[in-house]
Design a protein around this motif. Sequence first.
Motif, PDB file in Angstrom:
ATOM      1  N   GLY A  65       0.817  -1.209   0.000  1.00  0.00           N
ATOM      2  CA  GLY A  65       0.000   0.000   0.000  1.00  0.00           C
ATOM      3  C   GLY A  65       0.849   1.257   0.000  1.00  0.00           C
ATOM      4  N   SER A  66       1.910   1.277   0.823  1.00  0.00           N
ATOM      5  CA  SER A  66       2.799   2.443   0.883  1.00  0.00           C
ATOM      6  C   SER A  66       3.548   2.636  -0.430  1.00  0.00           C
ATOM      7  N   TYR A  67       4.001   1.539  -1.042  1.00  0.00           N
ATOM      8  CA  TYR A  67       4.684   1.639  -2.335  1.00  0.00           C
ATOM      9  C   TYR A  67       3.753   2.214  -3.399  1.00  0.00           C
ATOM     10  N   SER A  68       2.461   1.829  -3.331  1.00  0.00           N
ATOM     11  CA  SER A  68       1.525   2.351  -4.332  1.00  0.00           C
ATOM     12  C   SER A  68       1.272   3.844  -4.131  1.00  0.00           C
ATOM     13  N   ASP A  69       1.432   4.327  -2.897  1.00  0.00           N
ATOM     14  CA  ASP A  69       1.336   5.768  -2.644  1.00  0.00           C
ATOM     15  C   ASP A  69       2.514   6.504  -3.265  1.00  0.00           C
ATOM     16  N   GLN A  70       3.684   5.879  -3.257  1.00  0.00           N
ATOM     17  CA  GLN A  70       4.887   6.554  -3.739  1.00  0.00           C
ATOM     18  C   GLN A  70       5.097   6.367  -5.243  1.00  0.00           C
ATOM     19  N   TYR A  71       4.933   5.137  -5.720  1.00  0.00           N
ATOM     20  CA  TYR A  71       5.264   4.825  -7.116  1.00  0.00           C
ATOM     21  C   TYR A  71       4.049   4.732  -8.031  1.00  0.00           C
ATOM     22  N   GLY A  72       2.850   4.777  -7.462  1.00  0.00           N
ATOM     23  CA  GLY A  72       1.640   4.652  -8.270  1.00  0.00           C
ATOM     24  C   GLY A  72       0.967   3.315  -8.052  1.00  0.00           C
ATOM     25  N   ARG A  73      -0.367   3.313  -8.159  1.00  0.00           N
ATOM     26  CA  ARG A  73      -1.124   2.072  -7.945  1.00  0.00           C
ATOM     27  C   ARG A  73      -0.840   1.047  -9.050  1.00  0.00           C
ATOM     28  N   ARG A  74      -0.853   1.518 -10.298  1.00  0.00           N
ATOM     29  CA  ARG A  74      -0.784   0.601 -11.430  1.00  0.00           C
ATOM     30  C   ARG A  74       0.504  -0.226 -11.449  1.00  0.00           C
ATOM     31  N   PRO A  75       1.707   0.374 -11.420  1.00  0.00           N
ATOM     32  CA  PRO A  75       2.908  -0.455 -11.504  1.00  0.00           C
ATOM     33  C   PRO A  75       3.069  -1.411 -10.331  1.00  0.00           C
ATOM     34  N   VAL A  76       2.704  -0.963  -9.133  1.00  0.00           N
ATOM     35  CA  VAL A  76       2.841  -1.840  -7.965  1.00  0.00           C
ATOM     36  C   VAL A  76       1.839  -2.992  -8.054  1.00  0.00           C
ATOM     37  N   LEU A  77       0.613  -2.699  -8.491  1.00  0.00           N
ATOM     38  CA  LEU A  77      -0.386  -3.755  -8.643  1.00  0.00           C
ATOM     39  C   LEU A  77       0.030  -4.772  -9.701  1.00  0.00           C
ATOM     40  N   LEU A  78       0.513  -4.299 -10.848  1.00  0.00           N
ATOM     41  CA  LEU A  78       0.934  -5.216 -11.914  1.00  0.00           C
ATOM     42  C   LEU A  78       2.080  -6.102 -11.451  1.00  0.00           C
ATOM     43  N   ALA A  79       3.049  -5.516 -10.750  1.00  0.00           N
ATOM     44  CA  ALA A  79       4.177  -6.307 -10.243  1.00  0.00           C
ATOM     45  C   ALA A  79       3.696  -7.338  -9.228  1.00  0.00           C
ATOM     46  N   ALA A 115      -1.351  -9.494  -1.019  1.00  0.00           N
ATOM     47  CA  ALA A 115      -1.918  -8.325  -0.333  1.00  0.00           C
ATOM     48  C   ALA A 115      -2.238  -7.209  -1.310  1.00  0.00           C
ATOM     49  N   ASN A 116      -2.175  -7.488  -2.618  1.00  0.00           N
ATOM     50  CA  ASN A 116      -2.521  -6.481  -3.629  1.00  0.00           C
ATOM     51  C   ASN A 116      -3.978  -6.042  -3.523  1.00  0.00           C
ATOM     52  N   GLY A 117      -4.795  -6.770  -2.750  1.00  0.00           N
ATOM     53  CA  GLY A 117      -6.176  -6.333  -2.540  1.00  0.00           C
ATOM     54  C   GLY A 117      -6.247  -4.961  -1.893  1.00  0.00           C
ATOM     55  N   SER A 118      -5.222  -4.615  -1.086  1.00  0.00           N
ATOM     56  CA  SER A 118      -5.205  -3.285  -0.468  1.00  0.00           C
ATOM     57  C   SER A 118      -5.021  -2.207  -1.530  1.00  0.00           C
ATOM     58  N   ILE A 119      -4.288  -2.520  -2.594  1.00  0.00           N
ATOM     59  CA  ILE A 119      -4.120  -1.560  -3.694  1.00  0.00           C
ATOM     60  C   ILE A 119      -5.431  -1.399  -4.443  1.00  0.00           C
ATOM     61  N   ALA A 120      -6.143  -2.513  -4.654  1.00  0.00           N
ATOM     62  CA  ALA A 120      -7.433  -2.437  -5.344  1.00  0.00           C
ATOM     63  C   ALA A 120      -8.399  -1.545  -4.574  1.00  0.00           C
ATOM     64  N   ARG A 121      -8.428  -1.676  -3.243  1.00  0.00           N
ATOM     65  CA  ARG A 121      -9.310  -0.815  -2.450  1.00  0.00           C
ATOM     66  C   ARG A 121      -8.874   0.649  -2.544  1.00  0.00           C
ATOM     67  N   ALA A 122      -7.556   0.883  -2.541  1.00  0.00           N
ATOM     68  CA  ALA A 122      -7.061   2.256  -2.658  1.00  0.00           C
ATOM     69  C   ALA A 122      -7.436   2.851  -4.012  1.00  0.00           C
ATOM     70  N   MET A 123      -7.396   2.040  -5.068  1.00  0.00           N
ATOM     71  CA  MET A 123      -7.788   2.526  -6.396  1.00  0.00           C
ATOM     72  C   MET A 123      -9.269   2.895  -6.414  1.00  0.00           C
ATOM     73  N   GLN A 338      -3.974   6.846   1.095  1.00  0.00           N
ATOM     74  CA  GLN A 338      -4.974   5.794   1.195  1.00  0.00           C
ATOM     75  C   GLN A 338      -4.428   4.398   0.864  1.00  0.00           C
ATOM     76  N   GLY A 339      -3.344   4.330   0.120  1.00  0.00           N
ATOM     77  CA  GLY A 339      -2.733   3.027  -0.119  1.00  0.00           C
ATOM     78  C   GLY A 339      -2.228   2.419   1.179  1.00  0.00           C
ATOM     79  N   ALA A 340      -1.538   3.225   1.964  1.00  0.00           N
ATOM     80  CA  ALA A 340      -1.038   2.755   3.262  1.00  0.00           C
ATOM     81  C   ALA A 340      -2.185   2.476   4.220  1.00  0.00           C
ATOM     82  N   VAL A 341      -3.235   3.291   4.172  1.00  0.00           N
ATOM     83  CA  VAL A 341      -4.392   3.081   5.051  1.00  0.00           C
ATOM     84  C   VAL A 341      -5.064   1.746   4.735  1.00  0.00           C
ATOM     85  N   MET A 342      -5.306   1.479   3.455  1.00  0.00           N
ATOM     86  CA  MET A 342      -5.936   0.221   3.074  1.00  0.00           C
ATOM     87  C   MET A 342      -4.994  -0.959   3.334  1.00  0.00           C
ATOM     88  N   GLY A 343      -3.698  -0.738   3.187  1.00  0.00           N
ATOM     89  CA  GLY A 343      -2.737  -1.786   3.517  1.00  0.00           C
ATOM     90  C   GLY A 343      -2.754  -2.106   5.000  1.00  0.00           C
TER      91      GLY A 343
END
Length: 400
Positions: A65-79, A115-123, A338-343
């Motif tokens: 979740g924190s990485y998606s806040d910094q680097y973006g939801r899409r690249p972190v989710l795809l990885a 745990a990518n579900g936390s990124i989906a919720r943040a999106m 919100q990425g970190a919050v959902m994480g």
Amino acid sequence: MNSRAHFVVFIVYAFAFFGIALPYPVVTPLFLNGDIVTDFSPEVALGIVMAVYPLGLFLGGGTLGSYSDQYGRRPVLLAALFITSLGTLWSAYAIWTGDFYQLVISRLVTGFFEANGSIARAMLIDMEKGESKASSFALLSVGAYGGYLLGPVLGGFLAEYGNALPFVVAAIFGLAALTLAAIWLPETNARVVAEGGKGDKRPSVFAMLKSHVMFRQVLLAHFLLTIGINTFYQFYPMFLVKRWGQGPAEIALTNVFFTAAMILFALKGVPRLEKMMSLGKKLMLSSVVYGVLMSAILLAPTNASGIVIATFIGFAVAVMNAASPAFLSRETKGELEQGAVMGAMTSSFCLAQVVISVAGSKVAVSGIEYTFIIGSFAAFLGVLQVQKVRRAVRVAAITR
């Protein structure tokens, strides 16, 4: 969810839970039937494999979740989707070769990136206009419920052709979700888009917990309510066996009614409740109903009456699961990433699962009824904590 991006987020979330649930019927027989032999007893080896997956989820929730806040939801989710699929294939290989230690490590790695579900919720929060709505999270939860309902059925069927096959198919579903996300899912983190693809380093979940009082208070409410929910998830099968001597077929039947009730109410009931009462009131009401029903089921005279009560518990859980992330988001949105919050919410869920699994099993030695009472008590404490948060919000609004 009428846009393509919303649809893809739903599919990613559903496929993630389908992939989690699909191997569910396979793991226990692997050890109890001697398909994988270790230096440990079968029970201990099974416990290790079952424990490392939620441990991975616990560690991965806040991190991804924190990485998606910094680097973006899409690249972190795809990885995360890609590595999850590889990890699931690794588990299939470990089962095929009978390698216990590779299975343990692969399940830990898979859990971390699942745990990518936390990124989906943040999106989903990113795409919401205005306040996060419980009905949106309810629709997202339908994917999880469907995965838990259908995954074990397909997994049990595929296991007839080889214990590794359900893991291979789960990996295929993961790759399908990855393909859809890669083609159709845009970057939803507006700050990262504005900054050209990478933002500044964002505070970790632990830093946010240390500095933000409201975040701590709301997360505590979520933790208590989740202990209550997980009590039913984890121990109702034991209750059926001990109270009425039920077997796998009866346990599966109860699960069908319970899960179908959650799906139905998430689709039809939650949107209607949203028009009738505020988010906090929905969360409190559903939690009180849940706590009462958890106590009432102890008085059920027959399995049939227990199924009826379990169905109504499913209604309450559907509202709780929808309202909790919306409430957590509403009280932190605009102040915290919100990425970190959902994480953190994912990690809270896993920690609650571990706590009630350990504490509940110890208490169940004296009587499974006492475990259910703990679950009811945790739900009522969660209600009090939600009310505490609501009161603090009102006071803060008045003093501004």
